[in-house]
Design a protein around this motif. Structure first.
Motif, mmCIF file in Angstrom:
data_model
loop_
_atom_site.group_PDB
_atom_site.id
_atom_site.type_symbol
_atom_site.label_atom_id
_atom_site.label_comp_id
_atom_site.label_asym_id
_atom_site.label_seq_id
_atom_site.Cartn_x
_atom_site.Cartn_y
_atom_site.Cartn_z
ATOM 1 N N PHE A 45 0.837 -1.500 0.246
ATOM 2 C CA PHE A 45 0.000 0.136 -0.072
ATOM 3 C C PHE A 45 0.789 1.112 -0.285
ATOM 4 O O PHE A 45 0.311 2.000 -0.414
ATOM 5 N N VAL A 51 -6.238 5.986 0.545
ATOM 6 C CA VAL A 51 -6.836 5.083 0.063
ATOM 7 C C VAL A 51 -8.399 5.380 0.615
ATOM 8 O O VAL A 51 -8.783 6.456 2.024
ATOM 9 N N TYR A 88 -2.007 -0.257 5.934
ATOM 10 C CA TYR A 88 -1.709 1.019 4.845
ATOM 11 C C TYR A 88 -0.446 2.093 5.963
ATOM 12 O O TYR A 88 0.627 2.284 5.257
#
Length: 289
Positions: A45, A51, A88
């Motif tokens: 990520f 995101v 993430y």
């Protein structure tokens, strides 16, 4: 170029945003990740600026859901969201990033009535009235605990979202508009959000790389009867709005059980205060560098 990862494949919101952002050309690169199995955990990520987490289970008739299904709501709406943000953040390893979570107005509870206007403002505290709303609120709380000066958490609490190919409660209105020749003209007000306006708000959050809790809505409140009329017109139908039985329909709002619940759901008054858009979230933010 701004790189965005949408976590949740084939969702109405995610797909709509991906189409919307294409009109801005090469300034944005968007990818979508399927979250149905654990393969997402193997994806790096760290290359994404934001995101946008849209994976989740949508609202259901809470009176007809098993205990097992309730747990699935928490597993998907709460646990999966927090675990995705944790991954993430770990992949970023101190670099700056933004996690955008789709919550809902539902975290304030579902109480609406045809006979009284309910206004959510800066003094209104979240008070979920169902496991669905609670699963969203618990996700918010878990995500806020992850925020730092470099890891931004943006939470969106939209009202009912509608637009082309809309789902959920909007589809119920579409069915009514396509079947009924007449519809009650009740003077109610609802905060709603067109999909294009939602996409605009998401883009603004990505551009600003900001954090906080956001309560997007259309600039004007919506009357249920007018929305049903407009849907019918778009489908080549004419629907007659009548007011001569409004007194009776308002009485139905006081009837206990399913009749009163459906009446208040259809014609209840639930709005965000017009100027209420952002809740600053500052407490607990720390510098981990």
């Amino acid at each position: 170029m701004t790189r965005v990862l949408i976590t949740g494949a084939n969702s109405y919101i995610g797909t709509s945003f991906e189409k919307y952002i294409q009109k801005f050309g090469d300034s944005y690169h968007v990818e979508t990740l399927d979250m149905h199995d654990n393969s997402w955990k193997d994806v790096d990520f760290s290359t994404y600026d934001s995101v946008f987490h849209v994976a989740g289970i949508a609202h259901a008739d809470v009176s007809k859901v098993s205990e097992e299904m309730k747990q699935l709501y928490y597993q998907v709406n709460t646990t999966l969201a927090i675990e995705t943000a944790q991954k993430y953040k770990a992949d970023l390893a101190g670099k700056s990033g933004q996690f955008i979570y789709m919550s809902s107005i539902i975290i304030y509870g579902e109480e609406t009535t045809i006979n009284k206007k309910r206004v959510i403002d800066s003094h209104t505290l979240p008070k979920p009235s169902s496991f669905y709303g609670d699963s969203k609120l618990q996700a918010e709380q878990g995500l806020q605990a992850l925020e730092t000066v470099d890891f931004h958490i943006a939470i969106l609490r939209p009202p009912m979202i509608y637009g082309k190919n809309g789902k959920g409660n909007y589809q119920q209105l579409v069915k009514l508009a396509n079947k009924l020749p007449v519809f009650p003209n009740i003077n109610n007000e609802r905060s709603m959000l067109h999909m294009n306006n939602l996409c605009k708000v998401v883009k603004e959050r990505i551009d600003a790389q900001d954090s906080g809790i956001f309560l997007p809505q259309n600039s004007e409140y919506v009357r249920t009867s007018y929305m049903v009329r407009d849907i019918a017109q778009k489908n080549g139908k004419k629907i007659y709005l009548f007011s001569w039985m409004n007194w009776f329909i308002r009485l139905l709002g006081y009837v206990p059980g399913k009749v009163g619940r459906l009446t208040n759901k259809a014609f209840g008054n639930l709005v965000y205060e017009k100027d209420f858009f952002r809740i600053e979230v500052k407490s607990g933010i720390k510098n981990e560098n």
